[in-house]
Design an enzyme around this catalytic site. Sequence first.
Site, mmCIF file in Angstrom:
data_model
loop_
_atom_site.group_PDB
_atom_site.id
_atom_site.type_symbol
_atom_site.label_atom_id
_atom_site.label_comp_id
_atom_site.label_asym_id
_atom_site.label_seq_id
_atom_site.Cartn_x
_atom_site.Cartn_y
_atom_site.Cartn_z
ATOM 1 N N ASP A 42 7.506 -9.865 -5.797
ATOM 2 C CA ASP A 42 6.328 -9.193 -6.359
ATOM 3 C C ASP A 42 5.824 -8.079 -5.449
ATOM 4 O OD1 ASP A 42 6.607 -11.084 -8.266
ATOM 5 O OD2 ASP A 42 4.742 -12.142 -7.852
ATOM 6 N N ASP B 253 6.122 -6.424 1.102
ATOM 7 C CA ASP B 253 4.851 -5.692 1.029
ATOM 8 C C ASP B 253 3.638 -6.512 1.457
ATOM 9 O OD1 ASP B 253 4.835 -7.404 -1.217
ATOM 10 O OD2 ASP B 253 3.304 -6.160 -2.144
ATOM 11 N N ASP C 101 11.600 -9.433 -0.688
ATOM 12 C CA ASP C 101 10.472 -10.044 -1.378
ATOM 13 C C ASP C 101 10.546 -9.619 -2.849
ATOM 14 O OD1 ASP C 101 7.792 -11.128 -1.761
ATOM 15 O OD2 ASP C 101 7.131 -9.044 -1.797
HETATM 16 MG MG LIG Z 1 4.992 -9.234 -2.369
#
Ligand SMILES: [Mg+2]
Length: 267
Positions: free
Chosen positions: A13, A211, A11
Site C-alpha cells: 500500500d 513508504d 511494500d
Molecule cells: Mg505502505
Amino acid sequence: MNGSSLLVFTDLDGSLLDHHSYSWAPAAHWLEKLRRAQVPLIINSSKTRAEVSALSLELGICDAPCIVENGAAILLPPRWQQPGEGDMITLGADIAHIRHALAQLRDQGFSFEGFGDVSPQRVAEWTGLPLAQAQLAWQREATEPLFWHEDEQRLDAFTQALAQHQLTTTRGGRFVHVMAAQADKGRALLWLKKRFAQLSGNECRCVALGDGANDIPMLNAAEMPVLIRNDASLVQLPAELETRCYLTQQAGPSGWNEGLDHWLGSA
Ligand SMILES: [Mg+2]
C-alpha cells in the site's frame, strides 16, 4: 541487470499499489523487466498470507518468497526451502505462542480483544472492511492485532509484561499489534538474503521500496533503498539512511518505477 544476484523487496500500500485505487498499472513496465531478468520480486507487507495471495497470483510472482505480517512470517516456495522445511518460517513466534502469552496476560488483569477472540464479522466492524476482506485479514499466522481497552500507561505495563515472552507491541492505526520482539521487515529481508546465498552460492544485492515508518528497517537492510513519497506523512529517516536512500518525486507505483529507474535504470 544481473538477475542471478539481485532481489527486489517491496511494500504494497502506497508503494507498489496506489493508496486509493490499489492499482499497480503504472509499475507494469518494471514488473515485466524484472520478470524477464528473473529477478525475484518479494512482497514485504503488513498484510496476512490470505490477503496477499490473490495479488501474488495476479502479479505472476508465486514462485518468489513473500514476507507477510510485518516481517513476522516468511512464505517459501519449494525452490527456496531446505529439505524437511515447511512453506512458512516465523521469526521468533507463531500465533499459537502469541495467543498463549496473551491468555496469561488477560489472567493478570489486562483488558483487550484480539482478532483470535472475535469473529471475522467483528473485524469487519472494527476496520470498516467488507466482510470478505475482513475474513482474509482475520487469518493471522504470526502477529495478533488487539483492540486495546485501557489507557496508554497500562499499555506500557502490558508491553513490559510481553517482553518476558519475547514479544512486543507496535501501533498500527486503531490496533495494537503483538508480535515477536526480534521480527521486523528488515530482519526478514536479511533472512532471505542469507537463504539466497546458501542456496545459490552467490551473494546478492537488494533493492527495497517502501513508504511507511514500518518500512525503515527494510530500507536500512538494503543496499539500494527507495523511500516512496507519501504526501500524507513523509517518514523521517535516520540520518545515515537519509544520505544513501533515494527519495522519489512521485507517489505510489509511479514513484516505485522512479526508484527502480534510479538504481537499475542503466543496468
Ligand atoms: Mg505502505
